[in-house]
Design a protein around this motif. Structure first.
Motif, PDB file in Angstrom:
ATOM      1  N   ALA A 226       0.846  -1.188   0.000  1.00 44.91           N
ATOM      2  CA  ALA A 226       0.000   0.000   0.000  1.00 44.91           C
ATOM      3  C   ALA A 226       0.888   1.247   0.000  1.00 44.91           C
ATOM      4  CB  ALA A 226      -0.912  -0.005   1.223  1.00 44.91           C
ATOM      5  N   PRO A 227       0.462   2.335  -0.654  1.00 44.92           N
ATOM      6  CA  PRO A 227       1.334   3.514  -0.765  1.00 44.92           C
ATOM      7  C   PRO A 227       1.741   4.117   0.572  1.00 44.92           C
ATOM      8  CG  PRO A 227      -0.483   3.646  -2.335  1.00 44.92           C
ATOM      9  CD  PRO A 227      -0.765   2.472  -1.453  1.00 44.92           C
ATOM     10  N   ASN A 228       0.941   3.933   1.621  1.00 45.76           N
ATOM     11  CA  ASN A 228       1.282   4.514   2.918  1.00 45.76           C
ATOM     12  C   ASN A 228       2.085   3.563   3.798  1.00 45.76           C
ATOM     13  OD1 ASN A 228      -1.084   2.871   3.149  1.00 45.76           O
ATOM     14  ND2 ASN A 228      -1.358   3.668   5.216  1.00 45.76           N
ATOM     15  N   GLU A 229       2.481   2.404   3.277  1.00 47.18           N
ATOM     16  CA  GLU A 229       3.198   1.417   4.080  1.00 47.18           C
ATOM     17  C   GLU A 229       4.578   1.094   3.528  1.00 47.18           C
ATOM     18  OE1 GLU A 229      -0.327  -0.996   6.346  1.00 47.18           O
ATOM     19  OE2 GLU A 229       0.596  -1.956   4.612  1.00 47.18           O
ATOM     20  N   ILE A 230       5.159   2.008   2.760  1.00 48.00           N
ATOM     21  CA  ILE A 230       6.494   1.790   2.205  1.00 48.00           C
ATOM     22  C   ILE A 230       7.517   1.663   3.333  1.00 48.00           C
ATOM     23  CG2 ILE A 230       8.326   2.842   0.834  1.00 48.00           C
ATOM     24  CD1 ILE A 230       6.157   4.074  -0.922  1.00 48.00           C
ATOM     25  N   VAL A 234       9.916  -1.612   4.268  1.00 53.14           N
ATOM     26  CA  VAL A 234      11.379  -1.602   4.380  1.00 53.14           C
ATOM     27  C   VAL A 234      11.807  -2.248   5.692  1.00 53.14           C
ATOM     28  CG1 VAL A 234      13.400  -0.106   4.593  1.00 53.14           C
ATOM     29  CG2 VAL A 234      11.672   0.401   2.880  1.00 53.14           C
ATOM     30  N   VAL A 235      11.092  -1.943   6.774  1.00 48.97           N
ATOM     31  CA  VAL A 235      11.409  -2.551   8.072  1.00 48.97           C
ATOM     32  C   VAL A 235      11.298  -4.073   7.986  1.00 48.97           C
ATOM     33  CG1 VAL A 235      10.600  -2.795  10.450  1.00 48.97           C
ATOM     34  CG2 VAL A 235      10.756  -0.525   9.417  1.00 48.97           C
ATOM     35  N   ASN A 236      10.218  -4.568   7.412  1.00 49.87           N
ATOM     36  CA  ASN A 236      10.012  -6.014   7.359  1.00 49.87           C
ATOM     37  C   ASN A 236      11.007  -6.702   6.426  1.00 49.87           C
ATOM     38  OD1 ASN A 236       7.921  -5.554   9.086  1.00 49.87           O
ATOM     39  ND2 ASN A 236       6.379  -6.617   7.887  1.00 49.87           N
TER      40      ASN A 236
END
Length: 628
Positions: A226-230, A234-236
């Protein structure tokens, strides 16, 4: 295959470093037909170029001597585009020529020029530097080029791209006519070919790049998010792979600052590199990476030029690269010198087509799928814990004595649980990501019906999916807006609402009904926060997502959208499409007559034109007849 025969001093240095087999570029420059000649070499980043041109220059510098002798005016000059690459080349040549007694000096921007001047005055055999600083020492008389036997241009294409043409030409013009010129470049463009024709004599062309297939040591993955979860993705990704070294690319300095702060807040050992940092800060950041004190580096494309990090097994494109060259250059930071690497593209739903075109242009087959979930990361953590080398080490006597004391007051299960808690405490927690069940992992498949499945009748029109309005927001208390993402972009309220809140600086209770269409989404915003919302979206510069005022769904204002569904127009017999509609009966023969014999139709005697008494008076009797 073993290394070809070279100078004994260089062979001893290679053996001490554990070099058993040459890379393709190293074997090519040591071939018999390359001996003593100028070389024009194209090779990938990380292919062992530094050792290659060091070995190629060896016979020219050492000749029949065992060592290089007393240092004086430099015998070899190596020019690199960036200070980091120049310092790396300096370190490589230092161990390669250690057995030959070489003194290697560096002249790079950002360092103390007076110290470099003293090193040059004391004498050296090899000088490694950047174009600007070498030109400065040359003009001031600190660098004596009269004894040069070999000049090497490393990554010449980058030096020309960075605007160093005049500096390079001035340095090469000052070198003796009889020297060897070794030119290494990732690509041989027109500018490189022109430079080679001017400054090389009968150069041997060596090409070790396989152009029709991607880098075989790099595994490419494209992860749709989703665009708000970039940032969460990256963390995952960092947690899933747990690479000893990782490089995260952002397109802007602001992006680097934000990503660096976000990862540091979550507990990652991370450094940031961008053009705004001073030389001292850049040096400290790179040293932290090489020493293992930092595991992640966040950088822009410019800041990562010439960067060679140890154990770099993971490259993450937090922002998609601008073009194919950027994708290959970024990914080329990993998979070096025969080691395997992973290049991960974080692809927002709104940028899927951009990612596909980049991969197609680079002839790269990437594995598509979602970003790693929190559950999958926890499962890998369990495997990594059980395989940790510390569990296989033989315990010392002191450790066994302390373990016995601990077990006197605690059970074995309690001690093991404490060990697990300690292990997890040093790891950043994974993020919970939006999981779209429609996302099959293949690009473009999530919004298509399955094979043999017929879409509903209304799917060819804009069909909406409403989300209920909170009771406190009445229709007269809201205004409608639209965002340029829809069902084709895997739009879902679970990530749309946080996105609208972030871009519009509002909270979830300020958002009313949401209706998702194929290519857009309409939603309500409370009038009490409308002014703040408009100001926030006006200041947002997002090329993929745009928010603007809109009419309510189904309203047909001037220039508005077509209604969601319109009943098909029924047509007559013989016309294409539609069904029969009622029509007047058709009779053959003359028109029906009345009983008095006059044809039926308009009333008899009723004049055409204006009626009498209303501006006309007389009935119309046709055009006047001409008299004889």
């Amino acid at each position: 295959m073993p290394f070809p025969a070279t100078h004994p001093a260089l062979e001893r240095a290679l053996a001490l470093q554990g070099y058993a087999e040459p890379t393709p570029v190293q074997a090519a420059v040591l071939a018999a037909d390359a001996a003593g000649r100028d070389l024009l070499v194209s090779a990938q980043t990380g292919s062992g170029k530094t050792v290659a041109f060091g070995l190629a220059a060896g016979p020219t510098l050492l000749e029949d001597r065992d060592t290089l002798g007393k240092p004086g005016a430099p015998l070899a000059l190596v020019i690199a585009p960036t200070r980091e690459l120049a310092l790396q080349v300096n370190a490589e040549l230092t161990w390669l020529y250690k057995e030959a007694g070489a003194v290697v000096a560096s002249c790079v921007g950002g360092m103390d020029p007076r110290r470099e001047q003293r090193s040059l005055a004391a004498g050296c055999h090899i000088v490694v530097g950047t174009p600007g600083r070498l030109k400065d020492h040359l003009e001031r008389g600190n660098l004596d080029p009269s004894a040069l036997r070999v000049v090497v241009l490393d990554e010449a294409d980058e030096m020309l791209d960075m605007g160093f043409r005049e500096d390079l030409e001035e340095i090469l013009d000052s070198a003796p006519e009889g020297r060897r010129t070794l030119l290494f470049s990732a690509t041989i463009a027109r500018d490189i070919a022109t430079l080679a024709r001017r400054y090389q004599r009968d150069a041997l062309r060596i090409d070790t790049i396989q152009r029709n297939e991607p880098h075989g040591d790099i595994e490419y993955r494209a992860m749709r998010v989703a665009p708000n979860e970039i940032e969460h993705a990256v963390v995952n990704v960092l947690r899933f792979f747990e690479s000893p070294g990782a490089l995260v690319f952002c397109n802007t300095r602001d992006g680097v600052r934000h990503m660096h702060a976000a990862l540091r807040e979550r507990g990652f050992s991370v450094v940031g590199l961008s053009g705004e940092l001073g030389q001292r800060e850049r040096t400290d950041a790179l040293q932290a990476l090489r020493d293992g004190h930092a595991r992640v580096c966040v950088a822009t494309d410019v800041a990562a030029r010439g960067l060679d990090l140890p154990d770099l097994g993971l490259v993450i494109h937090a922002d998609l690269p601008v073009n194919k060259a950027g994708l290959l250059h970024r990914s080329g930071r990993t998979g070096r010198a025969g080691r395997k690497g992973v290049s991960v593209l974080i692809v927002p739903y709104t940028r899927r087509r951009k990612a596909e075109s980049l991969l197609d242009a680079a002839h790269i087959e990437a594995e598509w799928g979602p970003a790693p979930s929190a559950d999958s990361i926890r499962a890998k953590d369990q495997v990594r814990l059980l395989e940790d080398p510390i569990l296989a080490e033989a315990p010392a006597e002191e450790d066994l004595a302390l373990a016995a004391k601990v077990l006197e007051s605690r059970s074995a299960e309690a001690v093991a649980a404490a060990l697990i808690r300690l292990y997890r405490a040093r790891l950043p927690s994974p993020e919970d990501l939006f999981d779209d069940p429609r996302d099959s992992g293949h690009p473009g498949r999530s919004d298509r019906p399955a094979r043999g499945e017929r879409p509903e009748r209304g799917d060819r029109f804009e069909r909406s999916e409403p989300v209920g309005r909170p009771a406190r927001l009445a229709p007269e208390d809201v205004n409608w807006f639209r965002v340029t993402v829809g069902r084709r972009n895997n739009a879902d309220p679970k990530w749309l609402i946080p996105l609208i809140c972030r871009l519009g600086h509002v909270t979830k209770p300020d958002i009313g009904s949401i209706r998702i269409f194929d290519n857009e989404t309409k939603f309500e915003i409370a009038r009490t926060v409308e002014a703040k919302f408009l100001a926030a979206i006006a200041a947002t510069a997002d090329e993929d997502i745009r928010i603007e005022p809109s009419s309510p769904p189904g309203a047909r204002a001037e220039g508005g959208e077509r209604p969601a569904f319109k009943k098909p127009f029924k047509k007559r017999d013989g016309e294409a499409g539609g069904e029969d509609r009622p029509k007047k009966p058709f009779r053959k023969g003359p028109p029906p007559h009345k009983a008095d014999g006059k044809p039926a139709g308009k009333p008899a005697g009723k004049p055409f034109g204006k009626p009498a008494g209303k501006g006309g008076g007389k009935p119309f009797k046709g055009p006047p007849r001409k008299r004889d």
